[in-house]
Write a protein that holds these residues in place. Structure first.
Motif, short mmCIF file in Angstrom:
data_model
loop_
_atom_site.label_atom_id
_atom_site.label_comp_id
_atom_site.label_asym_id
_atom_site.label_seq_id
_atom_site.Cartn_x
_atom_site.Cartn_y
_atom_site.Cartn_z
N LEU A 49 -20.00 -31.73 8.63
CA LEU A 49 -19.40 -30.42 8.34
C LEU A 49 -19.28 -30.16 6.84
N LEU A 50 -19.07 -31.20 6.03
CA LEU A 50 -18.80 -30.99 4.61
C LEU A 50 -19.88 -30.19 3.88
N PRO A 51 -21.19 -30.52 3.97
CA PRO A 51 -22.19 -29.70 3.28
C PRO A 51 -22.23 -28.25 3.77
N LEU A 52 -21.93 -28.03 5.04
CA LEU A 52 -21.90 -26.67 5.57
C LEU A 52 -20.72 -25.89 4.99
N LEU A 53 -19.60 -26.56 4.81
CA LEU A 53 -18.45 -25.92 4.17
C LEU A 53 -18.78 -25.55 2.72
N ILE A 54 -19.49 -26.43 2.03
CA ILE A 54 -19.87 -26.14 0.64
C ILE A 54 -20.79 -24.93 0.57
N ALA A 55 -21.71 -24.81 1.54
CA ALA A 55 -22.58 -23.63 1.59
C ALA A 55 -21.74 -22.37 1.78
N GLY A 56 -20.75 -22.42 2.67
CA GLY A 56 -19.85 -21.29 2.87
C GLY A 56 -19.03 -20.99 1.63
N ASP A 57 -18.57 -22.04 0.95
CA ASP A 57 -17.81 -21.85 -0.29
C ASP A 57 -18.65 -21.14 -1.35
N ALA A 58 -19.93 -21.53 -1.46
CA ALA A 58 -20.80 -20.90 -2.45
C ALA A 58 -20.97 -19.41 -2.16
N LEU A 59 -21.12 -19.05 -0.89
CA LEU A 59 -21.24 -17.64 -0.53
C LEU A 59 -19.93 -16.89 -0.81
#
Length: 280
Positions: A49-59
């Motif tokens: 989940l962590l890399p997916l959260l980072i992708a959401g954070d970037a957006l």
């Protein structure tokens, strides 16, 4: 990691909810956390989940970057670092059941505290008093990010500053701990920002920068614990595009959500996530 087509569909829906939570209702991704923990082993699910959260954070940062309130962030970061360190130590020996029970209990406790504080604030608001602007610690807040009332009693300003520092440290440690052990720091920090009186855009902008920085800093810790590996990254590559439609939908919806409904949705998502973790 081997998953069936139905499990992948559930993970894809949870990934889209990550994007939605980052641009609309922060804290809603506790539902994503529960879905990932149900489909995958709980410890391994945090690494996926962590890399997916980072992708959401970037957006989210790309969308709300101008609305962040940096004095609030700088107050939080030292305590968050302590929480992340404690969370890393906890993850070295804790099993799945210990992780779920601890985080669920913390989320429900903090929800209760925030609900009580909102009730007290609503009662105080019925009493006429001069209104002054400021953030959680009475700093000037751009874009109407937060609203508070100064304490006009002798020594009241110093007292408010002490309370603000204690609150930032307490929430910071809790947020760092919960984000490290279960990627569940969103609800804790949502409760902090709500208690500080942040409005929607300031809330989302400050939260976006906070989690982009904190989640990125967690990568080496998660890799060192064996939570991120080639298999988890391969699954992330298949899921990451689902973050985009969720984030787009959240951005379209956020302007249609009034402030009180926004706060209720955040609290409801927090309680739901806490119950899901405790009852699994």
């Amino acid at each position: 990691m081997d998953v069936t087509i139905w499990e992948f569909a559930a993970l894809a829906a949870a990934t889209a909810l990550v994007g939605f939570s980052k641009t609309a209702v922060s804290g809603a991704n506790t539902v994503s956390l529960a879905i990932f923990a149900a489909v995958l082993p709980a410890r391994e699910s945090t690494g996926v989940l962590l890399p997916l959260l980072i992708a959401g954070d970037a957006l989210a940062v790309a969308t709300y970057r101008r609305h962040a309130h940096w004095p609030t962030l700088w107050r939080l970061f030292p305590a968050v670092g302590v929480g992340v360190a404690l969370g890393t130590l906890f993850m070295m020996w804790a099993g799945d059941d210990a992780v779920r029970t601890s985080i669920g209990a913390i989320l429900l406790f903090m929800s209760g505290v925030t609900f009580w504080r909102r009730r007290q604030a609503d009662r105080a608001a019925r009493v006429p008093r001069p209104a002054e602007s400021g953030d959680a610690a009475d700093d000037p807040a751009p874009d109407g990010q937060a609203v508070s009332h100064q304490d006009t009693r002798p020594g009241g300003g110093a007292r408010q500053l002490r309370i603000a520092r204690v609150k930032a440290r307490s929430y910071g440690v809790l947020g760092g701990f919960t984000t490290m052990v279960a990627n569940a720091g969103g609800p804790v920090m949502s409760l902090y920002l709500l208690s500080a009186g942040f409005r929607k855009l300031g809330f989302l902008g400050t939260s976006a920068w906070f989690f982009l920085i904190v989640n990125t800093s967690k990568l080496p810790f998660s890799a060192g614990l064996g939570l991120i590996d080639a298999d988890s990254l391969l699954l992330d590559a298949a899921l990451v595009l689902f973050v985009v439609p969720g984030a787009y939908l959240g951005r379209r919806c956020v302007d249609r959500i009034d402030q009180r409904l926004f706060e209720r949705l955040v609290l409801a998502a927090t309680v739901l996530g806490g119950l899901q973790l405790l009852l699994r």
